[in-house]
Design a protein around this motif. Structure first.
Motif, PDB file in Angstrom:
ATOM      1  N   GLU A  26       7.510   7.192  -3.627  1.00  0.00           N
ATOM      2  CA  GLU A  26       6.346   6.576  -3.010  1.00  0.00           C
ATOM      3  C   GLU A  26       7.070   5.969  -1.756  1.00  0.00           C
ATOM      4  N   ILE A  65      -0.762   8.595 -14.339  1.00  0.00           N
ATOM      5  CA  ILE A  65      -1.707   8.497 -13.010  1.00  0.00           C
ATOM      6  C   ILE A  65      -1.608   9.729 -12.053  1.00  0.00           C
ATOM      7  N   ASN A  86      -4.883  -4.453 -10.346  1.00  0.00           N
ATOM      8  CA  ASN A  86      -5.830  -4.262  -8.971  1.00  0.00           C
ATOM      9  C   ASN A  86      -5.393  -5.617  -8.614  1.00  0.00           C
ATOM     10  N   GLU A 138      -4.609   9.699  -7.159  1.00  0.00           N
ATOM     11  CA  GLU A 138      -5.113   7.944  -7.346  1.00  0.00           C
ATOM     12  C   GLU A 138      -3.690   7.314  -6.802  1.00  0.00           C
ATOM     13  N   MET A 139      -2.596   8.083  -6.803  1.00  0.00           N
ATOM     14  CA  MET A 139      -1.493   7.026  -6.117  1.00  0.00           C
ATOM     15  C   MET A 139      -1.551   6.960  -4.639  1.00  0.00           C
ATOM     16  N   GLN A 140      -2.000   8.022  -4.137  1.00  0.00           N
ATOM     17  CA  GLN A 140      -2.241   7.968  -2.439  1.00  0.00           C
ATOM     18  C   GLN A 140      -3.019   6.841  -2.023  1.00  0.00           C
ATOM     19  N   ASP A 141      -2.632   5.981  -1.227  1.00  0.00           N
ATOM     20  CA  ASP A 141      -3.288   4.846  -0.525  1.00  0.00           C
ATOM     21  C   ASP A 141      -3.764   3.833  -1.699  1.00  0.00           C
ATOM     22  N   LYS A 142      -3.188   3.936  -2.592  1.00  0.00           N
ATOM     23  CA  LYS A 142      -3.340   2.628  -3.624  1.00  0.00           C
ATOM     24  C   LYS A 142      -2.734   1.437  -3.260  1.00  0.00           C
ATOM     25  N   ALA A 189      -1.455  -2.087  -4.295  1.00  0.00           N
ATOM     26  CA  ALA A 189      -1.079  -2.678  -5.788  1.00  0.00           C
ATOM     27  C   ALA A 189      -0.110  -3.929  -5.386  1.00  0.00           C
ATOM     28  N   CYS A 235       2.407  -2.926 -13.558  1.00  0.00           N
ATOM     29  CA  CYS A 235       1.340  -2.366 -14.269  1.00  0.00           C
ATOM     30  C   CYS A 235       1.119  -2.938 -15.724  1.00  0.00           C
ATOM     31  N   GLU A 270      -1.504   1.262 -16.512  1.00  0.00           N
ATOM     32  CA  GLU A 270      -2.622   1.209 -15.565  1.00  0.00           C
ATOM     33  C   GLU A 270      -1.971   0.328 -14.640  1.00  0.00           C
ATOM     34  N   LYS A 312       0.747  -1.319   0.183  1.00  0.00           N
ATOM     35  CA  LYS A 312       0.079   0.029   0.097  1.00  0.00           C
ATOM     36  C   LYS A 312       0.847   1.281   0.007  1.00  0.00           C
TER      37      LYS A 312
END
Length: 319
Positions: free
Chosen positions: A184, A204, A247, A208-212, A214, A236, A244, A168
């Motif tokens: 990050e 991106i 997920n 959208e990156m914050q708290d993503k 992956a 990605c 992208e 995260k």
């Protein structure tokens, strides 16, 4: 007397007419000069109005080219870092000025000259003694050098050698020295965060990156990117036009291992860049037509929780 009296007013009238003509001539010259100045101003304004749109268009094209060059630089750095090439940060302009002034001011001391005394020639007796001592030394046996033991070649090179984990992004910011890079801080379940540098600014948004949450590859050898040490790589789905972040399935927890069905080996503690494991595995990592992340057709998944997928891209590379 009469004639003189008649001509005197005529002469006076002629003088006043000439004076008015001279005055009007000067006024006409001033008007002509002003008109010439106005015409020149109009010409300059017309030239500016014609050239300004072209200048603006060229300026915009120049900025776009700068961004494209910066993106290509970042892609090159990422490729080199993933291949184990050591990244050396370039000196800043201020640093070059300081080092330049220091080099100019510092004087290199001259090396002291050493007088070499000529060697005395050995006497005949000493020569014989030296030859006798030399002859006593055992001669080395001639032959082929011993072969080193060959390295084992039965190592499995597949996706199980890669350490994929769920992480995260707890903090993200733009790189201060690179317009296309994010820095990050990522929690991958180790009790501390890892620093990850990603070239995703153009693809991106920061929000959208914050708290993503992956998938991160955690056993690449750390490498500096524009002066910042990157300790993992975010995975990605990627095309030249669009990127992208993959997920993770619902219920995935930080630190969960990601594996491919049928590949049960243990990941390396750290990939050896010389063995090119990542380079061998990378071409077979793809998003399927059903938007599932795969290795040689086997789905990447988390045990008991589901498969890794892409948001929208299908039949593309993973990197």
């Amino acid at each position: 007397m009469f004639i003189a009296r008649v001509f005197l007013p005529i002469r006076m009238a002629s003088a006043s007419v000439l004076q008015r003509l001279n005055q009007r001539t000067k006024e006409a010259e001033n008007i002509i000069s002003e008109l010439k100045g106005q015409i020149e101003n109009l010409r300059q304004s017309a030239a500016i109005s014609i050239s300004k749109p072209e200048e603006d268009r060229l300026r915009i094209e120049n900025e776009d080219l700068k961004k494209d060059i910066e993106t290509l630089k970042v892609q090159l750095i990422l490729a080199e870092a993933s291949n184990g090439v050591r990244q050396i940060p370039l000196p800043t302009k201020k640093g070059r000025e300081i080092s330049g002034s220091a080099n100019d001011s510092a004087k290199v001391p001259e090396e002291p000259k050493v007088k070499v005394e000529p060697k005395e020639k050995p006497s005949k007796g000493e020569k014989k003694k030296d030859q006798a001592n030399t002859s006593e030394e055992p001669k080395a046996k001639k032959g082929k050098p011993e072969k080193k033991a060959a390295a084992p070649t039965n190592e499995n090179v597949d996706v199980s050698r890669l350490d994929f984990r769920v992480g995260k992004i707890v903090k993200v910011e733009k790189h201060p020295d690179a317009d296309t890079l994010y820095i990050e801080q990522v929690d991958v379940g180790e009790g501390k965060t890892r620093t990850v540098v990603s070239g995703l600014v153009k693809h991106i948004a920061l929000e959208e990156m914050q708290d993503k949450v992956a998938v991160f590859m955690c056993n690449l050898k750390p490498a500096k990117m524009r002066g910042v040490l990157s300790e993992a790589m975010i995975m990605c789905a990627s095309t030249p036009e669009k990127v992208e972040i993959l997920n993770v399935p619902k219920g995935a927890a930080i630190g969960d291992k990601v594996f491919a069905e049928g590949y049960t080996g243990e990941p390396d503690a750290m990939l050896n860049p010389k063995k090119k494991v990542w380079e061998a595995v990378k071409p077979d990592l793809r998003v399927s037509k059903n938007k599932v992340a795969t290795y040689k057709g086997a789905a990447l998944k988390i045990e008991g929780k589901g498969e890794i997928t892409s948001p929208s891209l299908a039949d593309v590379a993973i990197q």
